[in-house]
Write an enzyme that holds these catalytic residues in place. Structure first.
Site, PDB file in Angstrom:
ATOM      1  N   ASN A   9      84.763  54.440  22.677  1.00  0.00           N
ATOM      2  CA  ASN A   9      84.641  55.686  21.914  1.00  0.00           C
ATOM      3  C   ASN A   9      84.712  56.841  22.917  1.00  0.00           C
ATOM      4  O   ASN A   9      83.752  57.075  23.643  1.00  0.00           O
ATOM      5  CB  ASN A   9      83.301  55.676  21.156  1.00  0.00           C
ATOM      6  CG  ASN A   9      83.021  56.996  20.457  1.00  0.00           C
ATOM      7  OD1 ASN A   9      83.890  57.870  20.382  1.00  0.00           O
ATOM      8  ND2 ASN A   9      81.805  57.120  19.941  1.00  0.00           N
ATOM      9  N   TRP A  10      85.858  57.514  22.927  1.00  0.00           N
ATOM     10  CA  TRP A  10      86.035  58.607  23.893  1.00  0.00           C
ATOM     11  C   TRP A  10      85.215  59.840  23.526  1.00  0.00           C
ATOM     12  O   TRP A  10      85.117  60.766  24.326  1.00  0.00           O
ATOM     13  CB  TRP A  10      87.515  59.007  23.986  1.00  0.00           C
ATOM     14  CG  TRP A  10      88.424  58.000  24.643  1.00  0.00           C
ATOM     15  CD1 TRP A  10      88.095  56.742  25.066  1.00  0.00           C
ATOM     16  CD2 TRP A  10      89.811  58.179  24.954  1.00  0.00           C
ATOM     17  NE1 TRP A  10      89.193  56.132  25.616  1.00  0.00           N
ATOM     18  CE2 TRP A  10      90.264  56.995  25.569  1.00  0.00           C
ATOM     19  CE3 TRP A  10      90.715  59.220  24.769  1.00  0.00           C
ATOM     20  CZ2 TRP A  10      91.576  56.824  25.998  1.00  0.00           C
ATOM     21  CZ3 TRP A  10      92.030  59.055  25.201  1.00  0.00           C
ATOM     22  CH2 TRP A  10      92.454  57.867  25.809  1.00  0.00           C
ATOM     23  N   LYS A  11      84.688  59.881  22.305  1.00  0.00           N
ATOM     24  CA  LYS A  11      83.978  61.079  21.811  1.00  0.00           C
ATOM     25  C   LYS A  11      84.879  62.300  21.996  1.00  0.00           C
ATOM     26  O   LYS A  11      86.103  62.167  21.887  1.00  0.00           O
ATOM     27  CB  LYS A  11      82.616  61.209  22.498  1.00  0.00           C
ATOM     28  CG  LYS A  11      81.805  59.904  22.367  1.00  0.00           C
ATOM     29  CD  LYS A  11      80.364  60.022  22.726  1.00  0.00           C
ATOM     30  CE  LYS A  11      79.677  58.677  22.533  1.00  0.00           C
ATOM     31  NZ  LYS A  11      78.251  58.708  22.838  1.00  0.00           N
ATOM     32  N   HIS A  97      78.505  57.232  13.269  1.00  0.00           N
ATOM     33  CA  HIS A  97      77.940  57.390  14.615  1.00  0.00           C
ATOM     34  C   HIS A  97      76.744  58.328  14.549  1.00  0.00           C
ATOM     35  O   HIS A  97      76.742  59.306  13.802  1.00  0.00           O
ATOM     36  CB  HIS A  97      79.007  57.926  15.569  1.00  0.00           C
ATOM     37  CG  HIS A  97      78.607  57.780  16.999  1.00  0.00           C
ATOM     38  ND1 HIS A  97      77.681  58.619  17.586  1.00  0.00           N
ATOM     39  CD2 HIS A  97      78.940  56.868  17.939  1.00  0.00           C
ATOM     40  CE1 HIS A  97      77.484  58.219  18.837  1.00  0.00           C
ATOM     41  NE2 HIS A  97      78.236  57.156  19.080  1.00  0.00           N
ATOM     42  N   GLU A  99      75.807  60.604  16.412  1.00  0.00           N
ATOM     43  CA  GLU A  99      76.121  62.016  16.704  1.00  0.00           C
ATOM     44  C   GLU A  99      76.646  62.711  15.458  1.00  0.00           C
ATOM     45  O   GLU A  99      76.346  63.887  15.221  1.00  0.00           O
ATOM     46  CB  GLU A  99      77.137  62.087  17.870  1.00  0.00           C
ATOM     47  CG  GLU A  99      76.470  61.695  19.182  1.00  0.00           C
ATOM     48  CD  GLU A  99      77.393  61.047  20.203  1.00  0.00           C
ATOM     49  OE1 GLU A  99      78.630  61.127  20.051  1.00  0.00           O
ATOM     50  OE2 GLU A  99      76.862  60.449  21.162  1.00  0.00           O
ATOM     51  N   GLU A 169      73.673  50.820  17.673  1.00  0.00           N
ATOM     52  CA  GLU A 169      73.558  51.752  18.794  1.00  0.00           C
ATOM     53  C   GLU A 169      72.205  52.462  18.719  1.00  0.00           C
ATOM     54  O   GLU A 169      72.071  53.465  18.001  1.00  0.00           O
ATOM     55  CB  GLU A 169      74.678  52.805  18.730  1.00  0.00           C
ATOM     56  CG  GLU A 169      76.068  52.232  18.808  1.00  0.00           C
ATOM     57  CD  GLU A 169      77.070  53.272  19.317  1.00  0.00           C
ATOM     58  OE1 GLU A 169      77.750  52.972  20.307  1.00  0.00           O
ATOM     59  OE2 GLU A 169      77.147  54.374  18.758  1.00  0.00           O
ATOM     60  N   GLY A 175      74.045  57.338  26.108  1.00  0.00           N
ATOM     61  CA  GLY A 175      74.262  58.357  27.134  1.00  0.00           C
ATOM     62  C   GLY A 175      73.050  58.636  27.999  1.00  0.00           C
ATOM     63  O   GLY A 175      73.019  59.616  28.734  1.00  0.00           O
ATOM     64  N   SER A 215      74.755  52.994  26.688  1.00  0.00           N
ATOM     65  CA  SER A 215      74.693  52.797  28.140  1.00  0.00           C
ATOM     66  C   SER A 215      75.149  51.401  28.567  1.00  0.00           C
ATOM     67  O   SER A 215      74.590  50.808  29.488  1.00  0.00           O
ATOM     68  CB  SER A 215      73.285  53.098  28.668  1.00  0.00           C
ATOM     69  OG  SER A 215      72.942  54.448  28.402  1.00  0.00           O
ATOM     70  N   GLY A 236      80.770  54.216  25.228  1.00  0.00           N
ATOM     71  CA  GLY A 236      81.030  55.648  25.327  1.00  0.00           C
ATOM     72  C   GLY A 236      81.516  56.007  26.717  1.00  0.00           C
ATOM     73  O   GLY A 236      82.675  55.802  27.077  1.00  0.00           O
ATOM     74  N   GLY A 237      80.620  56.532  27.551  1.00  0.00           N
ATOM     75  CA  GLY A 237      80.975  57.041  28.882  1.00  0.00           C
ATOM     76  C   GLY A 237      81.848  56.106  29.701  1.00  0.00           C
ATOM     77  O   GLY A 237      82.830  56.543  30.319  1.00  0.00           O
TER      78      GLY A 237
END
Ligand code: 13P
Length: 252
Positions: A9-11, A97, A99, A169, A175, A215, A236-237
């Site tokens: 997930n590049w966000k 998600h 977010e 998640e 993150g 993470s 993610g990251g």
């Protein structure tokens, strides 16, 4: 049997030209992804068509979006429909998600509508659930996550449910560098599978991929993915660096 899946997930990261580079870097370091596995790259909308063209012909690697709107078309300025996503060549969409729940007020009820329209348009749904830190501290995470799943997914038929992947998640792990321990992940994933089994039967539950997100890195992926009910990850990251993402794919 269920597939192992690593999804990135590049966000809201990566501009158009860099997206091409990142996907080419990911693909160049990727050895054959086996039939029982799936790699899904989920960039922002502006990348979808280019990304789908780049992965075309690479077996078991596909593209997903990060959201879609509840309606089919019309005067909804700034929104993107499930049919539009499908028309780019993408095959999946992340829904729910944390977010989006937090910053865009997406409720379980709204997510049920998004799930419907995504499935109607032939998209695989990666449905996210997970509790905040306070809920974990109060020890009520199982019933909280169960509620998210029931409210947004349990109106689906078993046939529809077969196109849903669940991603657990925990918000406190996203993150933050605070990964859930493999015991915490396994306990929740087993709970989610039992909730699915109670509604849809053990066979469907056994065939549903349940991913962990929060993470997840090349250094902890193997331990998490070794848990019997953890079928891969939503990253993610670490999905923004080709080498890290490849490391996580290798752990699968
Ligand atoms: P991080 O891997 O950056 O913690 O993000 C997880 C996530 O939210 C994936 O959807």
């Amino acid at each position: 049997m269920r597939r192992k899946i690593v999804a990135g997930n590049w966000k809201m990261n990566i501009e158009h030209a860099e997206g091409k580079e990142l996907i080419n870097d990911i693909l160049s370091g990727l050895s054959n992804v086996e039939e029982s596995k799936q790699v899904i790259i989920c960039p922002p909308f502006i990348h979808l068509q280019q990304a789908a063209e780049l992965v075309h012909g690479t077996s078991h690697v596909s593209i997903g979006a990060q959201n879609c709107y509840t309606e089919a078309s019309g005067a909804y300025t700034g929104e993107v429909s499930a049919a539009m996503i499908k028309s780019t060549g993408a095959g999946s969409v992340i829904l729910g998600h944390s977010e989006r729940r937090e910053y865009f007020n997406e409720s379980n009820e709204m997510l049920a509508q998004k799930v419907n329209i995504a499935l109607e348009n032939g998209l695989q749904v990666i449905f996210c659930c997970g509790e905040a830190k306070e809920i974990r501290e109060a020890g009520t995470q199982n019933s909280f996550v169960e509620g998210q799943i029931k409210d947004s997914l349990f109106h689906l038929s078993a046939e529809q449910m077969a196109n849903v992947v669940v991603a657990y998640e925990p918000i406190w792990a996203i993150g933050t560098g605070l990964t859930a321990s493999s015991d915490q992940a396994q306990d929740m994933h087993a709970h989610i599978r039992s909730v699915l089994a109670a509604k849809y039967g053990q066979e469907l539950a056994n065939n549903t991929s349940i991913l962990y997100g929060g993470s997840c890195k090349p250094t902890n992926a193997a331990e998490l993915f070794a848990c019997p009910d953890v079928d891969g990850g939503l990253i993610g990251g670490a999905s923004l660096k080709a080498a890290d993402f490849q490391g996580i794919i290798a752990a699968m």
